[in-house]
Every structure is written in structure tokens, then in C-alpha cells.
Motif scaffolding. Structure first.
Motif, PDB file in Angstrom:
ATOM      1  N   ILE A   1      -3.237   5.323  -2.593  1.00  0.00           N
ATOM      2  CA  ILE A   1      -3.988   6.522  -2.231  1.00  0.00           C
ATOM      3  C   ILE A   1      -3.340   7.660  -2.999  1.00  0.00           C
ATOM      4  N   GLU A   2      -4.089   8.299  -3.875  1.00  0.00           N
ATOM      5  CA  GLU A   2      -3.510   9.366  -4.682  1.00  0.00           C
ATOM      6  C   GLU A   2      -3.888  10.735  -4.140  1.00  0.00           C
TER       7      GLU A   2
ATOM      8  N   VAL B   1      -7.786   4.967  -4.013  1.00  0.00           N
ATOM      9  CA  VAL B   1      -8.645   6.033  -3.500  1.00  0.00           C
ATOM     10  C   VAL B   1      -8.074   7.369  -3.937  1.00  0.00           C
ATOM     11  N   LYS B   2      -8.925   8.204  -4.465  1.00  0.00           N
ATOM     12  CA  LYS B   2      -8.624   9.620  -4.711  1.00  0.00           C
ATOM     13  C   LYS B   2      -9.468  10.360  -3.678  1.00  0.00           C
ATOM     14  N   PRO B   3      -8.951  10.588  -2.470  1.00  0.00           N
ATOM     15  CA  PRO B   3      -9.789  11.070  -1.369  1.00  0.00           C
ATOM     16  C   PRO B   3     -10.559  12.346  -1.676  1.00  0.00           C
TER      17      PRO B   3
ATOM     18  N   PHE C   1       1.170   5.794  -0.882  1.00  0.00           N
ATOM     19  CA  PHE C   1       0.588   7.106  -1.146  1.00  0.00           C
ATOM     20  C   PHE C   1       1.321   7.695  -2.345  1.00  0.00           C
TER      21      PHE C   1
ATOM     22  N   CYS D   1     -10.099   6.235   3.483  1.00  0.00           N
ATOM     23  CA  CYS D   1      -8.946   5.534   2.922  1.00  0.00           C
ATOM     24  C   CYS D   1      -8.679   4.234   3.668  1.00  0.00           C
TER      25      CYS D   1
ATOM     26  N   HIS E   1       0.842  -1.183   0.000  1.00  0.00           N
ATOM     27  CA  HIS E   1       0.000   0.000   0.000  1.00  0.00           C
ATOM     28  C   HIS E   1       0.883   1.241   0.000  1.00  0.00           C
TER      29      HIS E   1
END
Length: 225
Positions: free
Chosen positions: A115-116, A36-38, A5, A102, A3
Motif C-alpha cells: 500500500i503506497e 494499492v495507491k489509495p 505500507f 485496501c 504485506h
């Protein structure tokens, strides 16, 4: 499970292009994927909800599939800095709000998940918080997308210093050539390789019509472990 970022040296450096290709590469090796693009700014309304093109690209590389609102929980129409978009709509935007969204996806157990962020490392959320604080809350190693053009060495080294100062490891970086006419291209990439202190996951040439598959052909996940 792996995982990470994903951040960039600036906006418009191909962060989503690289993230989608990394997910594609992971799928090609048989891994399950999630992203995920928060928060996304610059969205269009489809009649029911706001949709962001970057988030849609990430969603397309998630397997098993994820619902759009899981991939992109917070969306704004205006293509502006997220904290300004939130303020204009009197909306809340905080690490406390975004981190659980996230964590829920990461906890689902995808073997390769990203996570972007939005823009660069210090993009504000609200108050004193930035997207870097979200990465810190999630305690994720970072993949840096370097948009290769004039000035990229300074931007990349400053970003790497900020990531280290925030206590997160730089797991790897990708040289994404966004200006094919960059002078002394090989020398620039050699300098980045020497000074960033993290493995290069690939050098992506300028592609007129990039696809996740065509970009993935220039990437290597092996340095990520």
C-alpha cells in the motif's frame, strides 16, 4: 504473505520507483503481487477517467493483473496535497473510506502486497486524519524510502520516530540516491544504517532512466522475512 505500507521521507524521493521495483523483485522470485495507491493527486484524463502515472507503474507490477480503479480508487487532477484537492472538489477523503479498498486487495491473498502512501508520513487526509492513520488502521509494517540528499538523515530519523510513536514496526528502508552529488554519500548512508534500527533493503544509485528491473537489481527482499 508479506504485506507492507510504503512511505517516504518527503515527496519526490522515488517512493513509487522503489515500490514498483520491490514488486518486480517479488515477481522475479515467483511471488504473486498486488498494490494499492489509495489516493493520488496529479492525474490526467484519458477521455474516460483520471489516471495517475505512479498508480499505473504499480499496476504494471501486479500479478495477477488488477483493474486500475482497484489500484487507485481515489484520483484528483491537481498535483497538490490530497486533502486540499479533496476540499476543492467538496469530496470526502477519510480512513473509513480508504481502508476497505485496501483491505479488499490485501484479502485477495497476494503473497507480496504494498500500500503506497502519498508524500511523507504525516500527509493530511481531512480533519485530524493523516495517511499515517490509514497505515495504523491496516496495521501494516512500514517500508521507508529515504531520498538521499542533503538533509535526509534528519528527515529519515524523524519519520522513523513518528512511525514508532504510531505503534507500527519499521520493517526496512531503502536508500534511494536522488542527488548523485550528495557530499559524504557513504558517511550519510552509514549514519542511516546505524541509527534507523531496521534492515536496509538496498542502496539504489542515481539512475538516469530507471526501470523496475534496473532498480530491483539493487534491492534485497530477504530481510523482510
Amino acid at each position: 504473505m508479506k504485506h507492507f505500507f510504503v512511505t517516504g521521507t518527503d515527496t519526490d524521493v522515488g517512493k513509487t520507483q522503489i515500490a514498483s521495483a520491490l514488486l518486480c523483485k517479488a515477481r522475479q522470485t515467483g511471488l504473486t503481487t498486488a498494490a494499492v495507491k489509495p489516493v493520488a493527486a496529479g492525474c490526467e484524463h484519458d477521455g474516460e477517467r483520471l489516471l495517475n502515472d505512479d498508480a499505473l507503474q504499480l499496476q504494471a507490477q501486479c500479478y495477477p493483473p488488477l483493474e486500475y480503479q482497484v489500484v487507485n480508487p481515489v484520483a484528483f487532477a491537481a498535483p497538490i496535497a490530497p486533502h486540499i484537492a479533496a476540499a476543492e472538489q467538496c469530496a470526502e477523503l477519510s480512513v473509513t473510506q480508504l481502508a476497505p479498498r485496501c483491505e479488499q486487495v490485501l484479502a485477495a491473498g497476494a503473497e507480496f502486497a504494498l500500500i503506497e502512501g502519498a508524500g511523507g508520513w504525516r500527509v493530511p487526509l481531512s480533519g485530524a486524519e493523516t495517511l499515517a492513520d490509514l497505515a495504523r488502521a491496516l496495521q501494516l509494517p512500514v517500508i521507508l524510502v529515504v531520498g538521499v540528499r542533503l538533509g535526509c538523515i534528519n528527515h529519515a530519523l524523524l519519520t522513523a520516530e513518528a512511525i514508532a510513536r504510531d505503534g507500527l514496526p519499521l520493517a526496512g528502508w531503502v536508500a534511494n540516491i536522488i542527488d548523485p552529488h550528495t557530499s559524504r554519500l557513504k558517511a550519510n548512508i552509514a549514519t542511516l544504517t546505524e541509527r534507523l534500527g531496521a534492515p536496509c533493503l538496498g542502496v539504489v544509485p542515481f539512475l538516469a532512466s530507471p526501470t523496475p528491473e534496473s532498480v530491483a537489481a539493487h534491492l534485497d527482499l530477504a530481510p523482510l522475512g
